[in-house]
Design a protein around this motif. Structure first.
Motif, mmCIF file in Angstrom:
data_model
loop_
_atom_site.group_PDB
_atom_site.id
_atom_site.type_symbol
_atom_site.label_atom_id
_atom_site.label_comp_id
_atom_site.label_asym_id
_atom_site.label_seq_id
_atom_site.Cartn_x
_atom_site.Cartn_y
_atom_site.Cartn_z
ATOM 1 N N UNK A 196 2.690 14.187 -12.356
ATOM 2 C CA UNK A 196 3.157 13.959 -13.731
ATOM 3 C C UNK A 196 4.631 13.579 -13.801
ATOM 4 N N UNK A 197 5.077 12.837 -12.793
ATOM 5 C CA UNK A 197 6.475 12.410 -12.779
ATOM 6 C C UNK A 197 6.667 11.010 -13.340
ATOM 7 N N UNK A 198 5.568 10.220 -13.363
ATOM 8 C CA UNK A 198 5.677 8.875 -13.917
ATOM 9 C C UNK A 198 4.474 8.613 -14.827
ATOM 10 N N UNK A 199 4.602 7.565 -15.650
ATOM 11 C CA UNK A 199 3.510 7.178 -16.539
ATOM 12 C C UNK A 199 2.470 6.385 -15.740
ATOM 13 N N UNK A 200 1.365 6.078 -16.385
ATOM 14 C CA UNK A 200 0.339 5.283 -15.723
ATOM 15 C C UNK A 200 -0.920 6.087 -15.454
ATOM 16 N N UNK A 201 -2.009 5.362 -15.135
ATOM 17 C CA UNK A 201 -3.293 6.014 -14.855
ATOM 18 C C UNK A 201 -3.598 5.950 -13.366
ATOM 19 N N UNK A 202 -4.141 7.037 -12.858
ATOM 20 C CA UNK A 202 -4.468 7.117 -11.443
ATOM 21 C C UNK A 202 -5.550 6.098 -11.063
ATOM 22 N N UNK A 203 -6.505 5.892 -11.977
ATOM 23 C CA UNK A 203 -7.611 4.981 -11.679
ATOM 24 C C UNK A 203 -7.141 3.564 -11.390
ATOM 25 N N UNK A 204 -6.109 3.117 -12.115
ATOM 26 C CA UNK A 204 -5.617 1.757 -11.899
ATOM 27 C C UNK A 204 -5.051 1.592 -10.485
ATOM 28 N N UNK B 184 -6.100 -0.633 -7.078
ATOM 29 C CA UNK B 184 -5.153 -1.436 -6.290
ATOM 30 C C UNK B 184 -5.210 -1.030 -4.820
ATOM 31 N N UNK B 185 -5.271 0.272 -4.574
ATOM 32 C CA UNK B 185 -5.346 0.780 -3.202
ATOM 33 C C UNK B 185 -6.594 0.224 -2.486
ATOM 34 N N UNK B 186 -7.719 0.263 -3.170
ATOM 35 C CA UNK B 186 -8.970 -0.223 -2.578
ATOM 36 C C UNK B 186 -8.860 -1.709 -2.220
ATOM 37 N N UNK B 187 -8.253 -2.475 -3.115
ATOM 38 C CA UNK B 187 -8.100 -3.917 -2.865
ATOM 39 C C UNK B 187 -7.180 -4.170 -1.672
ATOM 40 N N UNK B 188 -6.067 -3.457 -1.596
ATOM 41 C CA UNK B 188 -5.116 -3.640 -0.499
ATOM 42 C C UNK B 188 -5.725 -3.232 0.840
ATOM 43 N N UNK B 189 -6.442 -2.128 0.857
ATOM 44 C CA UNK B 189 -7.068 -1.675 2.106
ATOM 45 C C UNK B 189 -8.124 -2.662 2.584
ATOM 46 N N UNK B 190 -8.830 -3.269 1.646
ATOM 47 C CA UNK B 190 -9.826 -4.280 2.022
ATOM 48 C C UNK B 190 -9.152 -5.500 2.650
ATOM 49 N N UNK C 98 0.828 -1.207 0.000
ATOM 50 C CA UNK C 98 0.000 0.000 0.000
ATOM 51 C C UNK C 98 0.861 1.256 0.000
ATOM 52 N N UNK C 99 1.978 1.219 0.717
ATOM 53 C CA UNK C 99 2.879 2.365 0.764
ATOM 54 C C UNK C 99 3.436 2.675 -0.631
ATOM 55 N N UNK C 100 3.817 1.631 -1.367
ATOM 56 C CA UNK C 100 4.335 1.825 -2.726
ATOM 57 C C UNK C 100 3.220 2.320 -3.645
ATOM 58 N N UNK C 101 2.010 1.794 -3.453
ATOM 59 C CA UNK C 101 0.872 2.211 -4.264
ATOM 60 C C UNK C 101 0.587 3.710 -4.090
ATOM 61 N N UNK C 102 0.592 4.172 -2.846
ATOM 62 C CA UNK C 102 0.323 5.580 -2.581
ATOM 63 C C UNK C 102 1.420 6.475 -3.154
ATOM 64 N N UNK C 103 2.640 5.957 -3.095
ATOM 65 C CA UNK C 103 3.760 6.728 -3.653
ATOM 66 C C UNK C 103 3.583 6.886 -5.163
ATOM 67 N N UNK C 104 3.170 5.800 -5.832
ATOM 68 C CA UNK C 104 2.947 5.849 -7.273
ATOM 69 C C UNK C 104 1.820 6.821 -7.614
ATOM 70 N N UNK C 105 0.755 6.812 -6.805
ATOM 71 C CA UNK C 105 -0.369 7.723 -7.057
ATOM 72 C C UNK C 105 0.068 9.185 -6.940
ATOM 73 N N UNK C 106 0.894 9.481 -5.947
ATOM 74 C CA UNK C 106 1.383 10.849 -5.779
ATOM 75 C C UNK C 106 2.218 11.282 -6.978
ATOM 76 N N UNK C 107 3.080 10.372 -7.477
ATOM 77 C CA UNK C 107 3.948 10.693 -8.608
ATOM 78 C C UNK C 107 3.150 10.860 -9.902
ATOM 79 N N UNK C 108 2.065 10.078 -10.043
ATOM 80 C CA UNK C 108 1.211 10.231 -11.232
ATOM 81 C C UNK C 108 0.520 11.593 -11.206
#
Length: 291
Positions: free
Chosen positions: A75-83, A87-93, A62-72
């Protein structure tokens, strides 16, 4: 390409190849990357998250997931925020499933008392009605006229014994001390969670709660053990009646009919074993399981 970017590229390639050989080593490389670099490709974050999630290390993932969301968002990394939100929702569950919210003492107490009260009510109802429903002869049309003249009728139909009175006052009342002794001994069985014994005129209601997964056969064994324990406590109190022995549950049951319910709860589908015994019978009649 700068030297630092070249190091990140080589480590990422090494981690991706190592996933096919040894995931533990690959995960170690990904963790080294996240500690010392900022990968620009979202797949790198997803790979690290996947390996951590596979090992149930949800907090780290979850920590890595949140870091990726912040970077998206920056606009520092590629990828979509929704994806990554998915993942965050699944991990928190999954984290919540591993660490359920504690129930307050007040709430827990209410649930326990509610269940106990319902169980008492169920046993009382069973005392009056379950015996008739459980009668092994209920499907046979029998003319009982003149049954007293039949040989052995007193044993089959439970008619009065010589010298026995029909007084409402029970000759051998079941005391609180007997019930307490029986409950204490019965609860020594690891699969028994609660025992209720309710005397009602000439009927004894036994309600026994057991652990989930207890078999029907085991429920019957537990009930017989509890019934015999009460008979032993009664014989210790009343010296003129015998306790349980070979082929006998105890003479106290010459004066009481039994209604027994054993299960994990009080609803119909939670009851595992049901038994009854007439005064004139030597054995408990167990109803056939519906399951």
């Amino acid at each position: 390409m700068s030297e630092r970017m070249n190091e990140l590229y080589n480590l990422t390639q090494k981690a991706q190849k190592m996933e096919l050989i040894n995931e533990e080593i690959a995960l170690g490389i990904y963790q080294e990357i996240f500690e010392n670099y900022t990968p620009k490709i979202s797949k790198t974050y997803e790979s690290g998250i996947r390996l951590l999630e596979k090992r149930h290390r949800y907090d780290e993932a979850l920590s890595i997931c949140k870091r990726a969301m912040e970077l998206i968002q920056e606009d520092q990394i590629s990828g979509t925020l929704g994806r990554f939100e998915s993942i965050q929702e699944r991990l928190e569950r999954k984290i919540k499933e591993l660490n359920p919210e504690p129930v307050s003492p007040e709430k827990k107490s209410f649930k326990l008392n509610y269940k106990v009260a319902l169980f008492f009510f169920f046993v009382l109802i069973a005392v009056f009605f379950l015996f008739k429903l459980s009668n092994p002869y209920e499907d046979i049309n029998v003319n009982l006229e003149g049954k007293e003249a039949l040989e052995g009728a007193d044993q089959i139909f439970g008619t009065s014994k010589p010298g026995e009175t029909n007084s409402d006052e029970q000759a051998y009342p079941i005391t609180e001390s007997m019930i307490e002794i029986t409950s204490t001994e019965g609860l020594k069985n690891h699969d028994v969670t609660r025992i209720n014994i309710i005397p009602q005129n000439e009927t004894l209601g036994f309600g026994i709660l057991v652990a989930a997964g207890t078999s029907e056969k085991r429920c019957q064994e537990i009930a017989i053990d509890v019934v015999k324990t009460l008979a032993g406590a009664a014989s210790a109190t009343y010296s003129d009646i015998k306790g349980p022995g070979i082929g006998s549950l105890g003479e106290i049951y010459d004066y009481y009919e039994l209604v027994i319910s054993v299960g994990t709860g009080i609803t119909e589908d939670e009851i595992i074993a049901r038994g009854t015994k007439n005064k004139g019978s030597s054995d408990i009649y167990w109803r056939k399981s519906q399951n």
